[in-house]
Design a protein around this motif. Structure first.
Motif, PDB file in Angstrom:
ATOM      1  N   LYS A 344       0.833  -1.216   0.000  1.00  0.00           N
ATOM      2  CA  LYS A 344       0.000   0.000   0.000  1.00  0.00           C
ATOM      3  C   LYS A 344       0.859   1.254   0.000  1.00  0.00           C
ATOM      4  CE  LYS A 344      -4.304  -1.947   1.702  1.00  0.00           C
ATOM      5  NZ  LYS A 344      -5.095  -2.330   2.877  1.00  0.00           N
ATOM      6  N   GLY A 345       2.110   1.130   0.409  1.00  0.00           N
ATOM      7  CA  GLY A 345       3.015   2.290   0.408  1.00  0.00           C
ATOM      8  C   GLY A 345       3.705   2.529  -0.931  1.00  0.00           C
ATOM      9  N   LEU A 346       3.502   1.630  -1.897  1.00  0.00           N
ATOM     10  CA  LEU A 346       4.200   1.791  -3.182  1.00  0.00           C
ATOM     11  C   LEU A 346       3.514   2.863  -4.035  1.00  0.00           C
ATOM     12  CD1 LEU A 346       4.784  -1.934  -4.263  1.00  0.00           C
ATOM     13  CD2 LEU A 346       6.427  -0.386  -3.193  1.00  0.00           C
ATOM     14  N   THR A 347       4.331   3.657  -4.722  1.00  0.00           N
ATOM     15  CA  THR A 347       3.751   4.621  -5.644  1.00  0.00           C
ATOM     16  C   THR A 347       3.950   4.083  -7.063  1.00  0.00           C
ATOM     17  OG1 THR A 347       5.888   5.695  -5.622  1.00  0.00           O
ATOM     18  CG2 THR A 347       4.174   6.681  -4.260  1.00  0.00           C
ATOM     19  N   TYR A 348       2.995   4.340  -7.916  1.00  0.00           N
ATOM     20  CA  TYR A 348       3.186   3.958  -9.320  1.00  0.00           C
ATOM     21  C   TYR A 348       2.587   5.028 -10.204  1.00  0.00           C
ATOM     22  CZ  TYR A 348      -1.699   2.360  -9.283  1.00  0.00           C
ATOM     23  OH  TYR A 348      -3.058   2.292  -9.197  1.00  0.00           O
ATOM     24  N   GLY A 349       3.125   5.133 -11.412  1.00  0.00           N
ATOM     25  CA  GLY A 349       2.682   6.182 -12.327  1.00  0.00           C
ATOM     26  C   GLY A 349       3.750   6.408 -13.391  1.00  0.00           C
ATOM     27  N   ASP A 350       3.860   7.617 -13.872  1.00  0.00           N
ATOM     28  CA  ASP A 350       4.795   7.937 -14.947  1.00  0.00           C
ATOM     29  C   ASP A 350       6.231   7.556 -14.553  1.00  0.00           C
ATOM     30  OD1 ASP A 350       6.329   9.009 -16.910  1.00  0.00           O
ATOM     31  OD2 ASP A 350       5.526  11.048 -16.769  1.00  0.00           O
ATOM     32  N   GLY A 386      -4.483  -3.256  -3.621  1.00  0.00           N
ATOM     33  CA  GLY A 386      -4.574  -3.010  -5.066  1.00  0.00           C
ATOM     34  C   GLY A 386      -5.917  -3.419  -5.646  1.00  0.00           C
ATOM     35  N   GLY A 387      -5.860  -4.003  -6.849  1.00  0.00           N
ATOM     36  CA  GLY A 387      -7.082  -4.465  -7.507  1.00  0.00           C
ATOM     37  C   GLY A 387      -7.607  -3.503  -8.564  1.00  0.00           C
ATOM     38  N   GLU A 388      -7.051  -2.281  -8.597  1.00  0.00           N
ATOM     39  CA  GLU A 388      -7.584  -1.323  -9.585  1.00  0.00           C
ATOM     40  C   GLU A 388      -6.636  -1.157 -10.775  1.00  0.00           C
ATOM     41  OE1 GLU A 388      -6.296   0.827  -6.683  1.00  0.00           O
ATOM     42  OE2 GLU A 388      -7.597  -0.539  -5.562  1.00  0.00           O
ATOM     43  N   GLY A 389      -7.229  -0.659 -11.855  1.00  0.00           N
ATOM     44  CA  GLY A 389      -6.423  -0.343 -13.024  1.00  0.00           C
ATOM     45  C   GLY A 389      -7.032   0.834 -13.762  1.00  0.00           C
ATOM     46  N   ASP A 390      -6.194   1.524 -14.549  1.00  0.00           N
ATOM     47  CA  ASP A 390      -6.685   2.670 -15.315  1.00  0.00           C
ATOM     48  C   ASP A 390      -5.891   2.746 -16.613  1.00  0.00           C
ATOM     49  OD1 ASP A 390      -7.331   5.087 -16.399  1.00  0.00           O
ATOM     50  OD2 ASP A 390      -6.837   6.291 -14.632  1.00  0.00           O
ATOM     51  N   SER A 391      -6.597   2.595 -17.731  1.00  0.00           N
ATOM     52  CA  SER A 391      -5.877   2.620 -19.006  1.00  0.00           C
ATOM     53  C   SER A 391      -6.280   3.839 -19.840  1.00  0.00           C
ATOM     54  CB  SER A 391      -6.125   1.328 -19.787  1.00  0.00           C
ATOM     55  OG  SER A 391      -7.482   1.214 -20.123  1.00  0.00           O
ATOM     56  N   SER A 392      -6.710   4.906 -19.179  1.00  0.00           N
ATOM     57  CA  SER A 392      -7.142   6.069 -19.961  1.00  0.00           C
ATOM     58  C   SER A 392      -5.957   6.793 -20.617  1.00  0.00           C
ATOM     59  CB  SER A 392      -7.946   7.027 -19.084  1.00  0.00           C
ATOM     60  OG  SER A 392      -7.265   7.302 -17.888  1.00  0.00           O
ATOM     61  N   LYS A 393      -4.869   6.983 -19.895  1.00  0.00           N
ATOM     62  CA  LYS A 393      -3.713   7.689 -20.472  1.00  0.00           C
ATOM     63  C   LYS A 393      -2.588   6.713 -20.815  1.00  0.00           C
ATOM     64  CE  LYS A 393      -0.790  11.697 -19.887  1.00  0.00           C
ATOM     65  NZ  LYS A 393       0.414  11.895 -19.131  1.00  0.00           N
ATOM     66  N   GLY A 394      -2.285   5.873 -19.837  1.00  0.00           N
ATOM     67  CA  GLY A 394      -1.305   4.803 -20.020  1.00  0.00           C
ATOM     68  C   GLY A 394      -1.903   3.570 -19.372  1.00  0.00           C
ATOM     69  N   TYR A 395      -1.112   2.489 -19.319  1.00  0.00           N
ATOM     70  CA  TYR A 395      -1.685   1.213 -18.852  1.00  0.00           C
ATOM     71  C   TYR A 395      -1.252   0.944 -17.411  1.00  0.00           C
ATOM     72  CZ  TYR A 395      -1.943   1.110 -23.902  1.00  0.00           C
ATOM     73  OH  TYR A 395      -2.157   1.444 -25.207  1.00  0.00           O
ATOM     74  N   PHE A 396      -1.983   1.528 -16.465  1.00  0.00           N
ATOM     75  CA  PHE A 396      -1.561   1.442 -15.073  1.00  0.00           C
ATOM     76  C   PHE A 396      -2.405   0.450 -14.272  1.00  0.00           C
ATOM     77  CE2 PHE A 396      -0.110   5.571 -16.603  1.00  0.00           C
ATOM     78  CZ  PHE A 396       1.231   5.503 -16.246  1.00  0.00           C
ATOM     79  N   VAL A 397      -1.704  -0.432 -13.567  1.00  0.00           N
ATOM     80  CA  VAL A 397      -2.368  -1.395 -12.696  1.00  0.00           C
ATOM     81  C   VAL A 397      -1.741  -1.280 -11.313  1.00  0.00           C
ATOM     82  CG1 VAL A 397      -2.902  -3.833 -12.300  1.00  0.00           C
ATOM     83  CG2 VAL A 397      -2.711  -2.993 -14.651  1.00  0.00           C
ATOM     84  N   ALA A 398      -2.585  -1.198 -10.301  1.00  0.00           N
ATOM     85  CA  ALA A 398      -2.079  -1.074  -8.929  1.00  0.00           C
ATOM     86  C   ALA A 398      -1.415  -2.375  -8.487  1.00  0.00           C
ATOM     87  CB  ALA A 398      -3.233  -0.754  -7.992  1.00  0.00           C
ATOM     88  N   PRO A 399      -0.309  -2.281  -7.756  1.00  0.00           N
ATOM     89  CA  PRO A 399       0.280  -3.499  -7.176  1.00  0.00           C
ATOM     90  C   PRO A 399      -0.779  -4.227  -6.351  1.00  0.00           C
ATOM     91  CG  PRO A 399       1.774  -1.641  -6.918  1.00  0.00           C
ATOM     92  CD  PRO A 399       0.486  -1.083  -7.442  1.00  0.00           C
ATOM     93  N   THR A 400      -0.998  -5.488  -6.688  1.00  0.00           N
ATOM     94  CA  THR A 400      -2.156  -6.218  -6.158  1.00  0.00           C
ATOM     95  C   THR A 400      -1.738  -7.494  -5.427  1.00  0.00           C
ATOM     96  OG1 THR A 400      -3.562  -5.322  -7.905  1.00  0.00           O
ATOM     97  CG2 THR A 400      -4.292  -7.381  -6.891  1.00  0.00           C
TER      98      THR A 400
END
Ligand code: NAD
Length: 514
Positions: A344-350, A386-400
């Motif tokens: 839960k402490g991990l950051t992800y993104g660009d 985790g469990g979420e994802g968002d592919s609107s800008k790039g293909y991001f998936v939360a560490p799950t």
């Protein structure tokens, strides 16, 4: 010759290194969006049909448009590689090795540029991109030296009046098919292993990361590799891939990628086609479903850290990534709680932003596949993080993280190739090893324990090609931890190991009577 030593990783906490990487990102941004030709016999051939490589963190950003080989162009490349083999096989091993050493020096000088390109084209965070480039340099340095060791063959016995020799000679034209996840290191390593041993190569890089492969071929050319030795022919796997695998002039195939494609290649290569006068050799490095086992006598902080780092580094897109953890029941709750907290402490993104631990996954297909496994996971286990994802800008998936998953559940058995780890409980160490072995794969694994008997037990019984103790299961280093797996993970061809180059050669015995 300076003894081989692996390329050090860059310390990005140092301001000067950070600045150098930011400069490299700018440099790469300056050449995004260009068109790239095929390279066949040194000739640049631009085609209408293009593969568009885009940034997985920002779909709109085009990295490059790469010409796509048709069957006709693949045939042309095959003929040139076949002709060039006649001369290249006679070139001294020292010359071939020198090409690798100079290429290593060129990449070392442009290290951050290559890494920045990997950040853009493959979505690699800085440290992961830096490790990919370092590994490419290591392959060049290591295989160059290995070839020099093998150039005079291996001594065999002779009797009085008799002189026996055992020498290695090249095979012929090799088709090298590489994956996107180590878009520089594996592509470069498999290509140069084939060429330093005297073969010529048709390189079909992964369609999501063809630009970095093009840049690498330019480096080989600058280092003095003659035209026609490596031919760069990106193209559709099913079209150009099948055509070249089936081709009667193909002598060997060096493949790294999924189990599905690797098995297909293995089967097709087994057929002797018209005009073919050999049995093709296949080097296939395939997928993994890699397990970390946590014993009850263990450093539990180390266990949680190892699981999280191995599962989520480069968003779990490593064949060696930890995608299952088997934890002794005595310490299960404690380790799961700490894995949850760390995740839960991990950051992800660009990934161009160095404060992000992880970046995107590679493309829409991959995103969809991972998200569908997350849905399966919700049925098969308890979603912990985790469990979420968002592919609107790039293909991001939360560490799950899924806990309380049965050993035979799909998310425990099938390669997901994304940031998803499944955790299961074992009654004792024997059962933990049994569960760890309960997959079709056998690539990497790790055991976290302070019990020496259990280390020995795992050394014998945990059936994987790369087994680690008291550390994570990713990050093999060329020349230090030869890499390759058992069972459906491939042909156990140990990349970066002492017997890897021989897979690209055949032994010739000569015996003279005096
Ligand atoms: P993939 O199998 O989809 O593609 C690999 C390469 O094969 C690409 O260049 C692709 O274009 C090509 N290809 C596709 N169809 C083909 C065909 N019919 N004939 C010939 N070539 C064809 O794999 P990927 O998604 O690029 O990579 C991820 C996979 O690679 C994962 O399964 C991972 O575990 C595995 N991998 C294994 C290792 C290892 O050393 N064991 C290392 C890295 C990746």
């Amino acid at each position: 010759m300076i003894p081989y030593k692996h390329e050090p990783f860059t310390d990005f906490t140092k301001e000067e290194n950070k600045q150098a990487f930011l400069d490299a990102l700018k440099k790469v941004e300056g050449y995004l969006g260009q068109d790239y030709p095929l390279i066949i016999g040194g000739e640049r051939i631009m085609t209408e049909d293009k593969i568009v490589s885009s940034n997985p963190a920002n779909k709109e950003e085009v990295i490059g448009r790469v010409s796509k080989a048709s069957r006709d162009l693949a045939e042309k490349a095959m003929n040139i590689a076949n002709d060039t083999f006649a001369t290249w096989k006679k070139v001294k091993p020292e010359f071939r090795a020198d090409v690798l050493f100079k290429a290593a020096a060129i990449i070392r000088r442009r290290k951050h540029e290559f890494s920045a390109l990997l950040t853009k084209e493959a979505g690699k965070p800085w440290n992961e991109a830096d490790a990919d480039t370092a590994e490419a340099i290591d392959f060049l340095e290591f295989y160059g030296r290995q070839m020099l060791k093998l150039k005079d063959g291996i001594p065999v016995e002779s009797r009085p009046g008799e002189y026996n020799r055992f020498d290695y000679i090249p095979l012929g034209v090799g088709v090298v098919i590489s994956p996107w996840n180590f878009a520089l290191a594996i592509m470069a390593g498999t290509t140069v292993a084939a060429l330093v041993t005297g073969n010529t190569v048709l390189l079909k890089p992964a369609s999501t990361t063809p630009v970095v492969a093009y840049k690498f071929i330019e480096v080989l050319e600058e280092a003095g590799m003659p035209a026609g030795v490596v031919n760069y022919i990106p193209g559709s796997g099913s079209e150009v891939g099948d055509y070249l695998v089936d081709h009667p002039k193909t002598r060997f195939i060096s493949f790294t990628g999924s189990r599905e494609v690797g098995s297909r290649i293995y089967e097709r290569a087994g057929k002797v086609n018209e005009g073919q006068i050999w049995l093709k050799r296949v080097i296939a490095e395939m997928g993994g479903k890699d397990t970390i086992v946590v014993d009850n006598e263990a450093d539990l902080e180390l266990a949680a850290q190892s699981i999280v780092k191995s599962a989520f580094g480069f968003s779990g897109q490593k064949c060696s990534a930890c995608s299952r953890a088997v934890i002794h029941e005595d310490v299960y709750d404690q380790v799961v709680a700490r894995v949850e907290e760390l995740t839960k402490g991990l950051t992800y993104g660009d990934p161009t932003d160095p404060t992000n631990f992880a970046g995107p996954v590679i493309d829409q297909n991959s995103f969809d596949k991972i998200m569908s496994y997350i849905e399966i996971g919700k049925q098969e286990g308890r979603l912990v993080a985790g469990g979420e994802g968002d592919s609107s800008k790039g293909y991001f998936v939360a560490p799950t993280v899924f806990a309380d998953v049965a050993p035979d559940a799909r998310i425990m058995q099938e390669e997901i190739f994304g940031p998803v780890v499944a955790i299961t409980k074992a009654k004792n160490f024997d059962e933990a090893i049994e569960i760890a072995n309960n997959t079709d794969y056998g690539l990497t694994g790790a055991v976290i324990t302070n019990n020496r008997h259990h280390i020995e037990q795992a050394r014998e019984d945990f059936h994987v090609g790369n087994l680690y103790f008291n550390r994570g299961c990713t990050g093999a280093i060329v020349g230090y931890q030869p890499f390759g797996g058992f069972n459906m993970s491939g042909t156990d061809s140990k990349a970066g190991g002492p017997d890897y180059l021989q897979l690209h050669m055949q032994g010739k015995t000569t015996s003279e009577m005096f």
